[in-house]
Design a protein around this motif. Sequence first.
Motif, PDB file in Angstrom:
ATOM      1  N   ILE A 148      13.093   3.145   1.445  1.00 56.90           N
ATOM      2  CA  ILE A 148      13.500   4.539   1.243  1.00 56.90           C
ATOM      3  C   ILE A 148      14.871   4.599   0.568  1.00 56.90           C
ATOM      4  CG2 ILE A 148      14.188   6.655   2.442  1.00 56.90           C
ATOM      5  CD1 ILE A 148      12.039   6.028   4.530  1.00 56.90           C
ATOM      6  N   ASP A 149      15.805   3.791   1.063  1.00 53.38           N
ATOM      7  CA  ASP A 149      17.156   3.793   0.498  1.00 53.38           C
ATOM      8  C   ASP A 149      17.161   3.426  -0.979  1.00 53.38           C
ATOM      9  OD1 ASP A 149      18.227   4.499   2.938  1.00 53.38           O
ATOM     10  OD2 ASP A 149      18.750   2.460   3.504  1.00 53.38           O
ATOM     11  N   LEU A 188       9.695  10.870   1.900  1.00 56.78           N
ATOM     12  CA  LEU A 188       9.439   9.432   1.923  1.00 56.78           C
ATOM     13  C   LEU A 188       9.133   8.923   3.327  1.00 56.78           C
ATOM     14  CD1 LEU A 188      12.049   8.106  -0.653  1.00 56.78           C
ATOM     15  CD2 LEU A 188       9.574   8.279  -0.941  1.00 56.78           C
ATOM     16  N   LYS A 189       9.700   9.564   4.340  1.00 62.48           N
ATOM     17  CA  LYS A 189       9.414   9.143   5.712  1.00 62.48           C
ATOM     18  C   LYS A 189       7.953   9.386   6.082  1.00 62.48           C
ATOM     19  CE  LYS A 189      14.117   9.469   7.506  1.00 62.48           C
ATOM     20  NZ  LYS A 189      15.076  10.236   8.341  1.00 62.48           N
ATOM     21  N   ARG A 190       7.288  10.269   5.342  1.00 61.37           N
ATOM     22  CA  ARG A 190       5.854  10.486   5.547  1.00 61.37           C
ATOM     23  C   ARG A 190       5.031   9.374   4.890  1.00 61.37           C
ATOM     24  NH1 ARG A 190       4.820  16.971   4.493  1.00 61.37           N
ATOM     25  NH2 ARG A 190       6.362  17.757   6.016  1.00 61.37           N
ATOM     26  N   GLU A 232       0.821  -1.204   0.000  1.00 62.75           N
ATOM     27  CA  GLU A 232       0.000   0.000   0.000  1.00 62.75           C
ATOM     28  C   GLU A 232       0.861   1.262   0.000  1.00 62.75           C
ATOM     29  OE1 GLU A 232      -2.843  -0.042   3.123  1.00 62.75           O
ATOM     30  OE2 GLU A 232      -3.862  -1.865   2.399  1.00 62.75           O
ATOM     31  N   GLU A 233       1.943   1.230   0.738  1.00 55.39           N
ATOM     32  CA  GLU A 233       2.841   2.385   0.766  1.00 55.39           C
ATOM     33  C   GLU A 233       3.514   2.582  -0.586  1.00 55.39           C
ATOM     34  OE1 GLU A 233       4.012   1.921   5.496  1.00 55.39           O
ATOM     35  OE2 GLU A 233       5.260   1.013   3.935  1.00 55.39           O
ATOM     36  N   TYR A 280       6.067  19.698  -2.757  1.00 52.83           N
ATOM     37  CA  TYR A 280       7.144  18.714  -2.811  1.00 52.83           C
ATOM     38  C   TYR A 280       8.514  19.347  -2.594  1.00 52.83           C
ATOM     39  CZ  TYR A 280       3.451  15.906  -4.964  1.00 52.83           C
ATOM     40  OH  TYR A 280       2.275  15.234  -5.214  1.00 52.83           O
ATOM     41  N   ASN A 281       8.517  20.607  -2.188  1.00 56.45           N
ATOM     42  CA  ASN A 281       9.779  21.316  -1.982  1.00 56.45           C
ATOM     43  C   ASN A 281      10.316  21.016  -0.582  1.00 56.45           C
ATOM     44  OD1 ASN A 281      11.951  22.964  -2.481  1.00 56.45           O
ATOM     45  ND2 ASN A 281      10.875  24.839  -1.903  1.00 56.45           N
ATOM     46  N   MET A 282      10.742  19.771  -0.399  1.00 55.05           N
ATOM     47  CA  MET A 282      11.345  19.318   0.853  1.00 55.05           C
ATOM     48  C   MET A 282      12.331  18.216   0.508  1.00 55.05           C
ATOM     49  SD  MET A 282       8.356  16.876   2.486  1.00 55.05           S
ATOM     50  CE  MET A 282       7.031  18.059   2.186  1.00 55.05           C
TER      51      MET A 282
END
Length: 535
Positions: free
Chosen positions: A194-195, A184-186, A118-119, A176-178
Amino acid sequence: MNKDKKQVVIVGAGMAGLTAAAYLARGNYDILLLDKNARVGGLVGTFENKGVFFDSGPRAFVNSGIIQPMLKDLGIQWEFIKNTISIGIEDHLFGIHSIDDLQEYRQILIQLFPQNKEEIDQIIADVAQVAEYTRVLYEFDNPNFINLKNNKAFIFRRFIPWTFKFLHALVKLNPYNMPMEDFLKRRTSNQSLIDILIQHFFRKTPAHFALGYFYVYLDYFYPKGGTGVLSNLLKEKVLEWGGEIGVNKTIVEVVPTESKVIDSEGREHSYDNLIWAADLKTLYRILNRTGLDAKTLEKVNVESQRKLSSRGAESVFILYLGVNRPPSFFRLHGGEHLFYTPSRQGLGTMNHKERVRLIEEFDQLSKTEILAWLEKYLRLNTFEISVPALRDPALAPEGQTGVMMSCLFDYQIIKKAEESGWYDEFKAFCENCMIQILSETLYKQINQDILFKFSATPLTIQKISGSSEGAITGWSFETPLPVFSTLQDIPKSVLTPISNIYQAGQWAYSPAGVPIAMLTGWYAAQNIMKKTKKR
């Protein structure tokens, strides 16, 4: 220099400096282009070793609606070859031929991380959305290099509607300016997932940039003969239009109150306007501030502090191999341009905590501990692999192939090894470890067919290009950027506190690759031409 023309000195004959020189020379300006190296091109070059050709900088170019229309505008014609990007994770490989291939990426990620289906679906939806906004940004060639005056139907039916879509896309990209890591941690707590998604990007790369790259992959091209052809084509135009190029010229002082630069041989070169298209920290280190008015001096000091306290992004370690296998073998195992991750585990804490600890405690650790860390780092990393002969068969002898394999690498680590007196051993260990990884995974037993090998480190890049920290794309995203970083500000990115000195290249704007470097070179040239026309 011809006193009847406006004198422009350009320091740095990389893609930015060459672009600025070409446009100004075409405009009948008196151009002197200087570079510390024996050739032009900076990081962009192609060289030969035992009949095999390699690229020294970018493995291919992203057009970005800039490079090819700019070359056309300059009257430069050449054969450009489609460059297909592939992604590989362990034994899963796929090529990116259209945005539809994003679904194959999704399936591979689900196979690797079934518990995160799902993620993954949400992340892929994000990628698809940002890729669509990126498509809008790239839909047309940069308006600066296309003639709109004689095509009113195109302007009203397509260009003006696209302009509104372009502005809408910029607004939609703001959330998306982060940093990509934070975004991705969100979405997931699985650090390995993530890696896999981010470790081939520079640390803290903005999410809007990284997520949109799935579309950018479709925009890559390769010049027949190698990437270095591009810099040579621009060089030829500079010379054709009467520009002068001086190589092996290191500038050691800039004296703005006297409008001159001084090289390492003591020669003075006067200018009406100066374009600094080299390392920006170097400019502020060698800038003679004597005689500047108080207001200008204050601005120079502020900018100097900002630049000198910032640092460049990660550099790269590059392994070059001559292999006694035909290109057809590599076509079946990833193709001409591959981002390959040997292990789904990912770097995890090695990409930050352990890396920082290694740098801080390098002198206290044993060589065995350092090499153990290094082997693990390489085995869990992501590699960019390029095979030039798969684009142009003339770039390797028949039956042989040149392969380049690189990964992001910290300048500080390799610098510590040099200071400790075992740089060559460190470099050889990296070479052998990377070959072993290839032999166990993507290119089985390739270690048995190596004809020759050598490598380039962040120190090599720093020495050749003069780039601070061996950086290949300018400033690090891990600290506040000392330059402009939004698209609408690119025209302002070339200005400095001194009115007749301009900056261009990878250090002038962030994030920067070859297209942006060339665009800043163009903007610097335009500023000079507009200013001199007003007089």
